[in-house]
Design a protein around this motif. Structure first.
Motif, PDB file in Angstrom:
ATOM      1  N   LEU A  19       0.824  -1.208   0.000  1.00  0.00           N
ATOM      2  CA  LEU A  19       0.000   0.000   0.000  1.00  0.00           C
ATOM      3  C   LEU A  19       0.858   1.257   0.000  1.00  0.00           C
ATOM      4  O   LEU A  19       0.596   2.218  -0.745  1.00  0.00           O
ATOM      5  N   VAL A  20       1.923   1.266   0.812  1.00  0.00           N
ATOM      6  CA  VAL A  20       2.842   2.421   0.843  1.00  0.00           C
ATOM      7  C   VAL A  20       3.531   2.605  -0.503  1.00  0.00           C
ATOM      8  O   VAL A  20       3.691   3.727  -0.999  1.00  0.00           O
ATOM      9  N   THR A  21       3.963   1.504  -1.129  1.00  0.00           N
ATOM     10  CA  THR A  21       4.624   1.593  -2.435  1.00  0.00           C
ATOM     11  C   THR A  21       3.688   2.155  -3.495  1.00  0.00           C
ATOM     12  O   THR A  21       4.087   2.987  -4.325  1.00  0.00           O
ATOM     13  N   MET A  22       2.449   1.736  -3.470  1.00  0.00           N
ATOM     14  CA  MET A  22       1.480   2.261  -4.437  1.00  0.00           C
ATOM     15  C   MET A  22       1.265   3.754  -4.240  1.00  0.00           C
ATOM     16  O   MET A  22       1.193   4.525  -5.206  1.00  0.00           O
ATOM     17  N   ILE A  23       1.188   4.187  -2.967  1.00  0.00           N
ATOM     18  CA  ILE A  23       0.987   5.614  -2.703  1.00  0.00           C
ATOM     19  C   ILE A  23       2.193   6.423  -3.155  1.00  0.00           C
ATOM     20  O   ILE A  23       2.063   7.488  -3.759  1.00  0.00           O
ATOM     21  N   VAL A  24       3.412   5.913  -2.890  1.00  0.00           N
ATOM     22  CA  VAL A  24       4.633   6.621  -3.323  1.00  0.00           C
ATOM     23  C   VAL A  24       4.711   6.684  -4.846  1.00  0.00           C
ATOM     24  O   VAL A  24       5.048   7.719  -5.426  1.00  0.00           O
ATOM     25  N   ASN A  25       4.404   5.590  -5.533  1.00  0.00           N
ATOM     26  CA  ASN A  25       4.427   5.599  -7.001  1.00  0.00           C
ATOM     27  C   ASN A  25       3.406   6.572  -7.571  1.00  0.00           C
ATOM     28  O   ASN A  25       3.684   7.294  -8.542  1.00  0.00           O
ATOM     29  N   LEU A  26       2.239   6.628  -6.981  1.00  0.00           N
ATOM     30  CA  LEU A  26       1.230   7.571  -7.455  1.00  0.00           C
ATOM     31  C   LEU A  26       1.685   9.011  -7.241  1.00  0.00           C
ATOM     32  O   LEU A  26       1.523   9.865  -8.121  1.00  0.00           O
ATOM     33  N   ALA A  27       2.301   9.270  -6.067  1.00  0.00           N
ATOM     34  CA  ALA A  27       2.793  10.624  -5.798  1.00  0.00           C
ATOM     35  C   ALA A  27       3.924  10.993  -6.747  1.00  0.00           C
ATOM     36  O   ALA A  27       3.988  12.127  -7.260  1.00  0.00           O
ATOM     37  N   MET A  28       4.860  10.075  -7.014  1.00  0.00           N
ATOM     38  CA  MET A  28       5.955  10.350  -7.948  1.00  0.00           C
ATOM     39  C   MET A  28       5.430  10.563  -9.356  1.00  0.00           C
ATOM     40  O   MET A  28       5.925  11.429 -10.090  1.00  0.00           O
ATOM     41  N   THR A  29       4.444   9.810  -9.776  1.00  0.00           N
ATOM     42  CA  THR A  29       3.872   9.996 -11.107  1.00  0.00           C
ATOM     43  C   THR A  29       3.226  11.364 -11.238  1.00  0.00           C
ATOM     44  O   THR A  29       3.409  12.064 -12.242  1.00  0.00           O
ATOM     45  N   ILE A  30       2.481  11.767 -10.220  1.00  0.00           N
ATOM     46  CA  ILE A  30       1.860  13.101 -10.259  1.00  0.00           C
ATOM     47  C   ILE A  30       2.926  14.184 -10.258  1.00  0.00           C
ATOM     48  O   ILE A  30       2.825  15.197 -10.974  1.00  0.00           O
ATOM     49  N   TRP A  31       4.028  13.990  -9.495  1.00  0.00           N
ATOM     50  CA  TRP A  31       5.100  14.992  -9.448  1.00  0.00           C
ATOM     51  C   TRP A  31       5.809  15.097 -10.795  1.00  0.00           C
ATOM     52  O   TRP A  31       6.125  16.192 -11.253  1.00  0.00           O
ATOM     53  N   ILE A  32       6.091  13.966 -11.450  1.00  0.00           N
ATOM     54  CA  ILE A  32       6.743  13.975 -12.771  1.00  0.00           C
ATOM     55  C   ILE A  32       5.847  14.653 -13.802  1.00  0.00           C
ATOM     56  O   ILE A  32       6.306  15.453 -14.629  1.00  0.00           O
ATOM     57  N   LEU A  33       4.555  14.363 -13.770  1.00  0.00           N
ATOM     58  CA  LEU A  33       3.634  15.021 -14.700  1.00  0.00           C
ATOM     59  C   LEU A  33       3.601  16.526 -14.478  1.00  0.00           C
ATOM     60  O   LEU A  33       3.503  17.303 -15.439  1.00  0.00           O
TER      61      LEU A  33
END
Length: 312
Positions: free
Chosen positions: A57-71
């Motif tokens: 769950l933590v990994t999914m949240i971090v990946n989602l946050a990194m994807t939004i930051w890169i976009l």
């Protein structure tokens, strides 16, 4: 009913009762021999499972946050990314762009109100290849020189497309209306120069000079040098030769003057005449070709003044 029949019925009842009793005895729980098997995950397995679920769950949240930051940082939009825009005509880049790997495109255009700048820390090289991948042309813009390697190099006018300059292995052609060489030393030609016309600029003198060797102008049908509105002057340090092997040397002018010619003297035939009032002279020639002046008399006076030929 007889006795045998009654016995059979009683035996059948007894057999049925025994079966029911046996069956009930088998269905009764036997606490002394029973073993309990728990259903589910318990203990350290349960804690590990919860830990892995939490980590996922933590990994999914971090990946989602990194994807939004890169976009957000790369400025991704529906039309493109950052300074890159995808249009119907192709790809459009705005601002300064750097390419770390080869870029393959068909055409590169700049905006209508800005130039196209290609910049490199070392040099900019443009290559042209044929369908087999062989190099056919190369243009290199470096810090020290601009080099072009091709079979033929042409510079054309922007208006009518005529060739202003072309160069190949055989010749160099300059098609401009006027060629200016502004160097102080002028133009240096290692071999012959072929031209139908040599003309100086307005209000400027035309000078043909050979500082250390001879100046030769040759033409199979004659050489003509004319000054329509001025004087023609030929000056040399030693000797000036006018030679005609088959024809004649024709001097056509109202007045022909030969300056700095020596003047001879002789005793006049008439005592009343004086040398100071002499204004007419005779042109004489020595055997070696030297010219001199002799005071004119009734007859030729060259023989009387021939002592000038002895001095030459």
């Amino acid at each position: 009913m007889d006795r045998s029949t009654n016995l059979d019925i009683e035996e059948l009842k007894m057999t049925r009762e025994q079966y029911i009793l046996a069956t009930q005895q088998n269905n009764l729980p036997r606490s002394e021999n029973a073993q309990l098997y728990p259903v589910g995950i318990y203990g350290w397995r349960k804690r590990c499972l919860y830990f892995f679920v939490l980590l996922l769950l933590v990994t999914m949240i971090v990946n989602l946050a990194m994807t939004i930051w890169i976009l957000k940082v790369m400025n991704f939009t529906v039309d493109g990314m950052g300074n890159l825009r995808v249009t119907k005509k192709g790809i459009r880049l705005e601002g300064i762009s750097e390419f770390l790997l080869p870029l393959y495109v068909k055409e590169i255009h700049s905006r209508k109100d800005s130039p196209l700048v290609l910049q490199s820390d070392r040099n900019v090289t443009v290559n042209a290849r044929n369908h087999m991948g062989q190099l056919t042309g190369q243009l290199t813009v470096g810090a020290d020189a601009v080099e072009a390697q091709c079979k033929r190099f042409e510079v054309r006018a922007s208006e009518d497309g005529r060739v202003l300059f072309s160069a190949d292995e055989d010749e160099i052609t300059i098609g401009a209306e006027k060629l200016k060489v502004t160097g102080t030393e002028g133009a240096v030609f290692g071999h012959s120069v072929e031209t139908p016309h040599i003309r100086a600029e307005p209000s400027q003198d035309l000078r043909l000079e050979s500082p250390t060797r001879s100046l030769i102008m040759e033409a199979p049908r004659g050489v003509q040098v004319s000054a329509a509105a001025g004087d023609f002057k030929a000056t040399c340090r030693k000797e000036l030769h006018l030679q005609s092997t088959e024809g004649e040397i024709f001097l056509n002018a109202d007045t022909i003057r030969l300056g700095n010619l020596p003047t001879g003297s002789f005793s006049p035939s008439s005592p009343s005449s004086s040398h100071s009032r002499q204004t007419v002279y005779e042109l004489c020639v020595c055997p070696n070709g030297k010219l001199y002046l002799s005071p004119a008399g009734v007859g030729s006076t060259c023989q009387s003044s021939s002592n000038i030929c002895l001095w030459s």
